[in-house]
Motif scaffolding. Structure first.
Motif, PDB file in Angstrom:
ATOM      1  N   UNK A  35       0.828  -1.210   0.000  1.00  0.00           N
ATOM      2  CA  UNK A  35       0.000   0.000   0.000  1.00  0.00           C
ATOM      3  C   UNK A  35       0.857   1.253   0.000  1.00  0.00           C
ATOM      4  N   UNK A  36       0.318   2.296  -0.621  1.00  0.00           N
ATOM      5  CA  UNK A  36       0.842   3.656  -0.504  1.00  0.00           C
ATOM      6  C   UNK A  36      -0.203   4.471   0.253  1.00  0.00           C
ATOM      7  N   UNK A  37       0.258   5.336   1.141  1.00  0.00           N
ATOM      8  CA  UNK A  37      -0.633   6.068   2.033  1.00  0.00           C
ATOM      9  C   UNK A  37      -0.317   7.558   1.960  1.00  0.00           C
ATOM     10  N   UNK A  38      -1.357   8.389   1.996  1.00  0.00           N
ATOM     11  CA  UNK A  38      -1.195   9.845   2.052  1.00  0.00           C
ATOM     12  C   UNK A  38      -1.566  10.339   3.443  1.00  0.00           C
ATOM     13  N   UNK A  39      -0.709  11.166   4.009  1.00  0.00           N
ATOM     14  CA  UNK A  39      -0.881  11.740   5.340  1.00  0.00           C
ATOM     15  C   UNK A  39      -0.713  13.250   5.226  1.00  0.00           C
ATOM     16  N   UNK A  40      -1.524  14.030   5.967  1.00  0.00           N
ATOM     17  CA  UNK A  40      -1.259  15.464   6.002  1.00  0.00           C
ATOM     18  C   UNK A  40      -2.470  16.334   5.766  1.00  0.00           C
ATOM     19  N   UNK A  41      -2.268  17.399   4.952  1.00  0.00           N
ATOM     20  CA  UNK A  41      -3.268  18.459   4.825  1.00  0.00           C
ATOM     21  C   UNK A  41      -3.844  18.545   3.413  1.00  0.00           C
ATOM     22  N   UNK A  42      -4.376  19.730   3.071  1.00  0.00           N
ATOM     23  CA  UNK A  42      -5.154  19.897   1.838  1.00  0.00           C
ATOM     24  C   UNK A  42      -4.360  19.667   0.564  1.00  0.00           C
ATOM     25  N   UNK A  43      -3.060  19.999   0.563  1.00  0.00           N
ATOM     26  CA  UNK A  43      -2.264  19.829  -0.648  1.00  0.00           C
ATOM     27  C   UNK A  43      -2.012  18.354  -0.933  1.00  0.00           C
ATOM     28  N   UNK A  44      -2.276  17.497   0.043  1.00  0.00           N
ATOM     29  CA  UNK A  44      -2.126  16.061  -0.119  1.00  0.00           C
ATOM     30  C   UNK A  44      -3.486  15.395  -0.286  1.00  0.00           C
ATOM     31  N   UNK A  45      -4.497  15.876   0.452  1.00  0.00           N
ATOM     32  CA  UNK A  45      -5.815  15.232   0.406  1.00  0.00           C
ATOM     33  C   UNK A  45      -6.460  15.346  -0.965  1.00  0.00           C
ATOM     34  N   UNK A  46      -6.146  16.401  -1.695  1.00  0.00           N
ATOM     35  CA  UNK A  46      -6.734  16.614  -3.016  1.00  0.00           C
ATOM     36  C   UNK A  46      -7.713  17.775  -3.059  1.00  0.00           C
ATOM     37  N   UNK A  47      -7.645  18.643  -2.056  1.00  0.00           N
ATOM     38  CA  UNK A  47      -8.473  19.852  -2.067  1.00  0.00           C
ATOM     39  C   UNK A  47      -8.299  20.581  -3.400  1.00  0.00           C
ATOM     40  N   UNK A 380      -4.113  23.216  -5.670  1.00  0.00           N
ATOM     41  CA  UNK A 380      -3.920  22.515  -6.941  1.00  0.00           C
ATOM     42  C   UNK A 380      -5.242  21.955  -7.445  1.00  0.00           C
ATOM     43  N   UNK A 381      -5.525  22.139  -8.735  1.00  0.00           N
ATOM     44  CA  UNK A 381      -6.718  21.551  -9.320  1.00  0.00           C
ATOM     45  C   UNK A 381      -6.400  20.133  -9.797  1.00  0.00           C
ATOM     46  N   UNK A 382      -7.324  19.505 -10.509  1.00  0.00           N
ATOM     47  CA  UNK A 382      -7.092  18.121 -10.933  1.00  0.00           C
ATOM     48  C   UNK A 382      -5.842  18.017 -11.804  1.00  0.00           C
ATOM     49  N   UNK A 383      -5.660  18.977 -12.721  1.00  0.00           N
ATOM     50  CA  UNK A 383      -4.461  18.964 -13.561  1.00  0.00           C
ATOM     51  C   UNK A 383      -3.209  19.189 -12.716  1.00  0.00           C
ATOM     52  N   UNK A 384      -3.316  20.053 -11.708  1.00  0.00           N
ATOM     53  CA  UNK A 384      -2.185  20.288 -10.819  1.00  0.00           C
ATOM     54  C   UNK A 384      -1.810  19.056 -10.033  1.00  0.00           C
ATOM     55  N   UNK A 385      -2.817  18.323  -9.558  1.00  0.00           N
ATOM     56  CA  UNK A 385      -2.534  17.088  -8.824  1.00  0.00           C
ATOM     57  C   UNK A 385      -1.939  16.022  -9.739  1.00  0.00           C
ATOM     58  N   UNK A 386      -2.312  16.030 -11.007  1.00  0.00           N
ATOM     59  CA  UNK A 386      -1.698  15.100 -11.948  1.00  0.00           C
ATOM     60  C   UNK A 386      -0.207  15.385 -12.078  1.00  0.00           C
ATOM     61  N   UNK A 387       0.146  16.670 -12.101  1.00  0.00           N
ATOM     62  CA  UNK A 387       1.559  17.049 -12.132  1.00  0.00           C
ATOM     63  C   UNK A 387       2.251  16.608 -10.847  1.00  0.00           C
ATOM     64  N   UNK A 388       1.623  16.873  -9.720  1.00  0.00           N
ATOM     65  CA  UNK A 388       2.217  16.468  -8.436  1.00  0.00           C
ATOM     66  C   UNK A 388       2.331  14.952  -8.347  1.00  0.00           C
ATOM     67  N   UNK A 389       1.444  14.228  -9.016  1.00  0.00           N
ATOM     68  CA  UNK A 389       1.562  12.778  -9.070  1.00  0.00           C
ATOM     69  C   UNK A 389       2.827  12.345  -9.787  1.00  0.00           C
ATOM     70  N   UNK A 390       3.200  13.065 -10.856  1.00  0.00           N
ATOM     71  CA  UNK A 390       4.459  12.766 -11.544  1.00  0.00           C
ATOM     72  C   UNK A 390       5.656  13.051 -10.635  1.00  0.00           C
ATOM     73  N   UNK A 391       5.530  14.124  -9.860  1.00  0.00           N
ATOM     74  CA  UNK A 391       6.597  14.456  -8.904  1.00  0.00           C
ATOM     75  C   UNK A 391       6.744  13.343  -7.872  1.00  0.00           C
TER      76      UNK A 391
END
Length: 416
Positions: A35-47, A380-391
């Motif tokens: 599993x991969x897990x996300x912990x933290x605040x809005x920039x991680x949750x997908x706000x 970050x919007x959906x496109x922004x989160x897609x970029x952060x996913x590459x990061x």
């Protein structure tokens, strides 16, 4: 990297010959799915990325969308998105993904139920949620974003302060005493002192480091095989260092004079209702958030030398695609524009043209009373989160302890 290390361990066992066979021949517990897990605040949750999923509250009840007029403490408003970077990243060897982050999350929420602090949401501590995941999965990767909200300052308060000052300056004269009975609305640009002092940044670093220490300790206790990577992601500013030329003035008025309604409406529509003079302090604030994460990573790397800890710098991941960085903003931007509603209506106001100051104050009050009506702003919007996913994908495989994710002029990313 995690899969390779585990394979290497297996090869070492084979080299032991008969002894290794004898150990392997004994009954063993079946390997858990990874599993991969996300912990933290809005920039991680997908706000800001939409497609929000239901969230289990502190009582174990799954909360779907409760309506725009519901209490903002509702677990749903953690805004865990199916489009969050954790879900968009290409992660080899990962069987399942768990988003445990919560918009507005603070270091307090790592080890404590969020609703035990002021303005917290009704969710269990993120470590308790992590322990539940570890009962059924082998945790190989943890993405953590923490520090933008803390006991000293929050990203939401900073953003609200600077946007409100701009709107007040655009729509009111210096002599007008509206909105407050005890004096005029603040209308001056934000300064460094308004955002976060050096002492507050230092306190946030200590608070964040302590929370992340608890995360590391807990992972070492509950992870099935004891092998995992923790990626410490920092933050990217949704706004440019200066606005595009077409957003500098309207009707012969810039934002350094009294009243500039046409310009105010134009910048709001473009997603960046903020003084130009507020932008440099805002970027220094973002850099300070990066320092909080970077220093927390450095401190904990020294304290836990055997841990697989990676610092992911995303401060330049949105270069060239920030709000008001191009003339067609918010189209093409990787962040959400500031948006409010006229009450908990479900309809965001995209233009302030034609509204008077009383109507605008009413909208601002809706944001205060029903924060969910505006909490997606400047994320970050959906496109922004897609970029952060590459990061994140790059951070999951790098052999370095730090990695920077930088957006090039053609939209590709460079990792260094």
């Amino acid at each position: 990297m995690l899969r390779l290390r585990k394979a290497a361990a297996g090869a070492a066992a084979v080299a032991l010959g008969w002894a290794a066979f004898a150990v392997a021949a004994t009954p063993a517990t079946a390997a858990l799915p990874t599993a991969a897990v996300a912990i933290g605040d809005s920039f991680i949750s997908g706000e800001g990325a939409g497609a929000y999923t239901s969230v289990v509250d502190v009582n174990g009840v799954a909360q779907g969308f409760p309506g725009w007029s519901a209490a903002n403490a509702n677990a749903y408003f953690c805004h865990r998105s199916a489009n969050a970077s954790l879900n968009k990243a290409t992660l080899s060897g990962i069987n399942a993904r768990f988003n445990l982050a919560c918009s507005g999350g603070q270091p307090h929420d790592i080890a404590n139920a969020s609703n035990t602090r002021t303005s917290g949401r009704s969710v269990a501590s993120q470590l308790d949620q992590l322990r539940a995941v570890a009962q059924t999965h082998d945790i190989d990767l943890v993405l953590v974003g923490l520090g933008s909200n803390n006991s000293s300052f929050t990203f939401g308060d900073v953003a609200t302060l600077c946007a409100n000052r701009f709107i007040a300056d655009a729509w009111t004269g210096w002599w007008e005493f509206w909105a407050y009975l005890n004096g005029p609305v603040p209308q001056e640009p934000c300064t460094d002192a308004d955002l976060a002092s050096a002492a507050e940044v230092a306190a946030a670093t200590t608070e964040t480091t302590n929370a992340l220490r608890q995360l590391i300790t807990t992972l070492n206790q509950v992870d099935a095989d004891g092998q995992h990577r923790i990626v410490f992601q920092d933050y990217t500013n949704p706004l440019p260092t200066d606005v595009y030329s077409s957003f500098i003035e309207q009707d012969g008025r810039e934002d350094d004079r009294d009243k500039f309604r046409d310009l105010g409406a134009e910048r709001y529509a473009a997603g960046c209702p903020i003084h130009r003079a507020s932008l440099p302090p805002g970027h220094r604030f973002s850099a300070n958030l990066g320092n909080v994460v970077r220093n927390s990573h450095a401190n904990l790397s020294a304290e836990f030398p055997g841990q697989d800890l990676v610092y992911l710098n995303v401060q330049r991941a949105f270069d060239g695609a920030r709000l008001c960085e191009n003339g067609n903003s918010p189209t093409g931007a990787l962040a959400t524009p500031v948006r409010v509603m006229d009450g908990p209506t479900g309809t965001h106001i995209t233009s302030l043209s034609g509204y008077d100051k009383i109507a605008i104050q009413r909208m601002a009050n809706a944001c205060v009373t029903y924060f969910q009506t505006c909490q997606e702003s400047w994320h970050p919007n959906a496109a922004g989160h897609a970029v952060l996913g590459q990061c994140l994908a790059a951070a999951a495989t790098t052999t370095n302890r730090t990695i920077a994710c930088i957006r090039n002029t053609n939209g590709t990313l460079t990792f260094q």
